[in-house]
Design a protein around this motif. Structure first.
Motif, PDB file in Angstrom:
ATOM      1  N   VAL A  14       0.825  -1.212   0.000  1.00 35.87           N
ATOM      2  CA  VAL A  14       0.000   0.000   0.000  1.00 35.87           C
ATOM      3  C   VAL A  14       0.860   1.263   0.000  1.00 35.87           C
ATOM      4  N   GLY A  15       2.155   1.119   0.358  1.00 37.11           N
ATOM      5  CA  GLY A  15       3.054   2.274   0.333  1.00 37.11           C
ATOM      6  C   GLY A  15       3.600   2.659   1.703  1.00 37.11           C
ATOM      7  N   LYS A  16       3.479   1.780   2.689  1.00 35.48           N
ATOM      8  CA  LYS A  16       3.980   2.093   4.045  1.00 35.48           C
ATOM      9  C   LYS A  16       5.483   2.391   4.019  1.00 35.48           C
ATOM     10  N   LEU A  32       8.824 -14.068  18.336  1.00 30.84           N
ATOM     11  CA  LEU A  32      10.082 -13.686  17.673  1.00 30.84           C
ATOM     12  C   LEU A  32      10.105 -12.196  17.345  1.00 30.84           C
ATOM     13  N   VAL A  33       8.992 -11.710  16.794  1.00 30.18           N
ATOM     14  CA  VAL A  33       8.959 -10.308  16.347  1.00 30.18           C
ATOM     15  C   VAL A  33       8.920  -9.366  17.548  1.00 30.18           C
ATOM     16  N   ILE A  34       8.188  -9.746  18.574  1.00 31.56           N
ATOM     17  CA  ILE A  34       8.099  -8.885  19.766  1.00 31.56           C
ATOM     18  C   ILE A  34       9.483  -8.803  20.437  1.00 31.56           C
ATOM     19  N   VAL A  75      13.308   1.798  -1.877  1.00 33.75           N
ATOM     20  CA  VAL A  75      12.286   1.098  -2.658  1.00 33.75           C
ATOM     21  C   VAL A  75      11.891   1.948  -3.867  1.00 33.75           C
ATOM     22  N   TYR A  76      11.751   1.286  -5.026  1.00 26.15           N
ATOM     23  CA  TYR A  76      11.348   1.973  -6.260  1.00 26.15           C
ATOM     24  C   TYR A  76      10.197   1.220  -6.909  1.00 26.15           C
ATOM     25  N   HIS A  77       9.645   1.818  -7.979  1.00 29.56           N
ATOM     26  CA  HIS A  77       8.672   1.106  -8.808  1.00 29.56           C
ATOM     27  C   HIS A  77       9.055   1.378 -10.257  1.00 29.56           C
ATOM     28  N   GLN A 133      14.124  -7.883  -7.159  1.00 24.71           N
ATOM     29  CA  GLN A 133      12.690  -8.080  -6.902  1.00 24.71           C
ATOM     30  C   GLN A 133      12.575  -8.984  -5.677  1.00 24.71           C
ATOM     31  N   ARG A 134      11.726  -8.627  -4.735  1.00 27.97           N
ATOM     32  CA  ARG A 134      11.610  -9.431  -3.507  1.00 27.97           C
ATOM     33  C   ARG A 134      11.015 -10.799  -3.795  1.00 27.97           C
ATOM     34  N   GLU A 135      11.525 -11.806  -3.055  1.00 27.74           N
ATOM     35  CA  GLU A 135      11.059 -13.197  -3.191  1.00 27.74           C
ATOM     36  C   GLU A 135       9.549 -13.315  -2.990  1.00 27.74           C
ATOM     37  N   ARG A 149      -1.669 -14.497  -0.741  1.00 22.42           N
ATOM     38  CA  ARG A 149      -1.614 -15.076   0.611  1.00 22.42           C
ATOM     39  C   ARG A 149      -1.380 -13.942   1.639  1.00 22.42           C
ATOM     40  N   ARG A 150      -0.482 -13.015   1.329  1.00 19.09           N
ATOM     41  CA  ARG A 150      -0.188 -11.906   2.261  1.00 19.09           C
ATOM     42  C   ARG A 150      -1.421 -11.029   2.463  1.00 19.09           C
ATOM     43  N   LEU A 151      -2.192 -10.829   1.372  1.00 21.19           N
ATOM     44  CA  LEU A 151      -3.412 -10.015   1.499  1.00 21.19           C
ATOM     45  C   LEU A 151      -4.422 -10.701   2.416  1.00 21.19           C
TER      46      LEU A 151
HETATM   47  P1  AP5 Z   1       5.966  -0.069  -0.562  1.00 16.19           P
HETATM   48  O1  AP5 Z   1       6.169   1.274   0.033  1.00 16.19           O
HETATM   49  O2  AP5 Z   1       7.140  -0.980  -0.706  1.00 16.19           O
HETATM   50  O3  AP5 Z   1       4.744  -0.806   0.161  1.00 16.19           O
HETATM   51  P2  AP5 Z   1       4.654  -1.448   1.618  1.00 16.19           P
HETATM   52  O4  AP5 Z   1       3.310  -1.108   2.129  1.00 16.19           O
HETATM   53  O5  AP5 Z   1       5.833  -1.078   2.437  1.00 16.19           O
HETATM   54  O6  AP5 Z   1       4.700  -2.962   1.170  1.00 16.19           O
HETATM   55  P3  AP5 Z   1       5.453  -4.228   1.779  1.00 16.19           P
HETATM   56  O7  AP5 Z   1       5.217  -5.339   0.781  1.00 16.19           O
HETATM   57  O8  AP5 Z   1       6.883  -3.942   2.107  1.00 16.19           O
HETATM   58  O9  AP5 Z   1       4.644  -4.470   3.013  1.00 16.19           O
HETATM   59  P4  AP5 Z   1       4.490  -5.762   3.772  1.00 16.19           P
HETATM   60  O10 AP5 Z   1       3.771  -5.245   4.932  1.00 16.19           O
HETATM   61  O11 AP5 Z   1       3.858  -6.893   3.061  1.00 16.19           O
HETATM   62  O12 AP5 Z   1       5.997  -6.276   3.898  1.00 16.19           O
HETATM   63  P5  AP5 Z   1       7.087  -6.125   5.024  1.00 16.19           P
HETATM   64  O13 AP5 Z   1       8.373  -5.878   4.367  1.00 16.19           O
HETATM   65  O14 AP5 Z   1       6.646  -5.198   6.100  1.00 16.19           O
HETATM   66  O15 AP5 Z   1       5.284   0.173  -2.013  1.00 16.19           O
HETATM   67  C1  AP5 Z   1       5.031  -0.906  -2.905  1.00 16.19           C
HETATM   68  C2  AP5 Z   1       5.367  -0.461  -4.349  1.00 16.19           C
HETATM   69  O16 AP5 Z   1       4.446   0.579  -4.735  1.00 16.19           O
HETATM   70  C3  AP5 Z   1       6.766   0.154  -4.488  1.00 16.19           C
HETATM   71  O17 AP5 Z   1       7.292  -0.237  -5.720  1.00 16.19           O
HETATM   72  C4  AP5 Z   1       6.538   1.674  -4.475  1.00 16.19           C
HETATM   73  O18 AP5 Z   1       7.496   2.378  -5.250  1.00 16.19           O
HETATM   74  C5  AP5 Z   1       5.132   1.798  -5.072  1.00 16.19           C
HETATM   75  N1  AP5 Z   1       4.337   2.876  -4.476  1.00 16.19           N
HETATM   76  C6  AP5 Z   1       4.268   3.215  -3.160  1.00 16.19           C
HETATM   77  N2  AP5 Z   1       3.397   4.231  -2.976  1.00 16.19           N
HETATM   78  C7  AP5 Z   1       2.890   4.516  -4.216  1.00 16.19           C
HETATM   79  C8  AP5 Z   1       1.924   5.471  -4.678  1.00 16.19           C
HETATM   80  N3  AP5 Z   1       1.298   6.317  -3.838  1.00 16.19           N
HETATM   81  N4  AP5 Z   1       1.633   5.487  -6.010  1.00 16.19           N
HETATM   82  C9  AP5 Z   1       2.267   4.637  -6.861  1.00 16.19           C
HETATM   83  N5  AP5 Z   1       3.187   3.722  -6.481  1.00 16.19           N
HETATM   84  C10 AP5 Z   1       3.491   3.652  -5.174  1.00 16.19           C
HETATM   85  O19 AP5 Z   1       7.051  -7.594   5.649  1.00 16.19           O
HETATM   86  C11 AP5 Z   1       7.509  -8.704   4.906  1.00 16.19           C
HETATM   87  C12 AP5 Z   1       7.272  -9.976   5.711  1.00 16.19           C
HETATM   88  O20 AP5 Z   1       8.012  -9.894   6.959  1.00 16.19           O
HETATM   89  C13 AP5 Z   1       5.816 -10.234   6.127  1.00 16.19           C
HETATM   90  O21 AP5 Z   1       5.076 -10.889   5.110  1.00 16.19           O
HETATM   91  C14 AP5 Z   1       6.030 -11.114   7.376  1.00 16.19           C
HETATM   92  O22 AP5 Z   1       6.343 -12.421   7.002  1.00 16.19           O
HETATM   93  C15 AP5 Z   1       7.256 -10.497   8.028  1.00 16.19           C
HETATM   94  N6  AP5 Z   1       6.921  -9.448   9.015  1.00 16.19           N
HETATM   95  C16 AP5 Z   1       7.235  -8.111   8.958  1.00 16.19           C
HETATM   96  N7  AP5 Z   1       6.770  -7.463  10.043  1.00 16.19           N
HETATM   97  C17 AP5 Z   1       6.149  -8.410  10.811  1.00 16.19           C
HETATM   98  C18 AP5 Z   1       5.448  -8.355  12.038  1.00 16.19           C
HETATM   99  N8  AP5 Z   1       5.275  -7.195  12.705  1.00 16.19           N
HETATM  100  N9  AP5 Z   1       4.916  -9.499  12.520  1.00 16.19           N
HETATM  101  C19 AP5 Z   1       5.075 -10.684  11.870  1.00 16.19           C
HETATM  102  N10 AP5 Z   1       5.717 -10.799  10.677  1.00 16.19           N
HETATM  103  C20 AP5 Z   1       6.248  -9.663  10.169  1.00 16.19           C
END
Ligand code: AP5
Length: 218
Positions: free
Chosen positions: A11-13, A63-65, A136-138, A159-161, A170-172
């Motif tokens: 979503v862009g976090k 683990l995460v906590i 991060v880029y797009h 590109q992320r795995e 699945r993540r959604l």
């Molecule tokens: P991006 O900013 O990368 O999006 P994001 O919301 O950060 O997406 P993530 O996939 O990183 O989130 P996630 O929550 O699944 O993964 P995370 O790494 O935290 O933007 C996405 C793309 O869109 C980019 O290319 C960007 O350029 C583009 N973009 C952004 N904004 C835009 C806009 N406004 N318009 C157009 N394009 C745009 O976690 C990965 C894994 O780690 C999890 O699946 C889990 O297994 C584990 N994990 C992490 N944290 C925890 C936790 N707290 N507890 C348990 N497991 C955890």
């Protein structure tokens, strides 16, 4: 300030967290980045987390906590921090509340980003990340000025795995089941601000700033 960014994958976090941290000099903690680095280095945490991450599941709460509690104990977070991707379950939210309370602190704001599934799949399939500095880029929406290399440090982008379509779906699903309940949790505490994540990057950033600048109850 102590701020949490929550929202579905892609979503862009991370994009907004990176920009906000740069704009305001905030300490940013992205649990996804910390876990990916642990996997890359083959630490015991990384070895345990990898299978969950590859499958698009959440890494177990304990683990995460534990990892976050260690990171929050650092001196650099005493004046505030930006948490990107933590908490992701009610158990993590409760643990965070306790960790902060022990230091006489509390969250100021939770920003929840929103976008529908088609937008998310499009974003994640075009995402490219820097394995060295984490930028991060797009390929279309936010290309690197250095093409296939990172505009910040020059490393080759990857590109992320977990950005394959089946894993994205699945993540959604995991987000809807395990993380979305946090919205009501934080709304009840008067901390939640919802932001439309489908707007262009700069417009979303402006909305985030507006939310951070808004007066809050003392
Ligand atoms: P991006 O900013 O990368 O999006 P994001 O919301 O950060 O997406 P993530 O996939 O990183 O989130 P996630 O929550 O699944 O993964 P995370 O790494 O935290 O933007 C996405 C793309 O869109 C980019 O290319 C960007 O350029 C583009 N973009 C952004 N904004 C835009 C806009 N406004 N318009 C157009 N394009 C745009 O976690 C990965 C894994 O780690 C999890 O699946 C889990 O297994 C584990 N994990 C992490 N944290 C925890 C936790 N707290 N507890 C348990 N497991 C955890």
């Amino acid at each position: 300030m102590r701020v949490v960014f929550v929202g579905p994958p892609g979503v862009g976090k991370g994009t907004q967290a990176q920009r906000l941290a740069e704009r305001r000099g905030m300490v940013k903690i992205s649990t996804g980045d910390v876990l990916r680095e642990a996997v890359r280095q083959g630490t015991p945490l990384g070895v345990r987390a990898k299978a969950f991450m590859d499958a698009g599941s959440l890494v177990p709460d304990d683990l995460v906590i534990g990892m976050l509690s260690e990171r929050l104990a650092g001196d650099d977070t005493a004046r505030g921090c930006l948490l990107d991707g933590f908490p992701r379950t009610i158990a993590q939210a409760e643990a965070l509340e306790k960790m902060l309370a022990r230091r006489g602190e509390a969250l100021d704001l939770v920003v929840a980003f929103e976008a529908d599934h088609e937008v998310i799949v499009d974003r994640l399939s075009g995402r490219r990340s820097c394995p060295r500095c984490g930028k991060v880029y797009h390929v279309r929406f936010d290309p690197s000025p250095a093409g296939a290399r990172c505009g910040g440090c020059g490393a080759e982008l990857v590109q992320r795995e977990d950005d394959r379509e089946a894993t994205i779906r699945r993540r959604l699903k995991v987000y809807e089941e395990e993380t979305a309940p946090l919205l009501a949790y934080y709304r009840d505490r008067g901390l939640l601000v919802q932001v439309d994540g489908t707007a262009p990057i700069d417009a979303v950033a402006a909305r985030v700033d507006e939310a951070l600048n808004a007066p809050r109850p003392a």
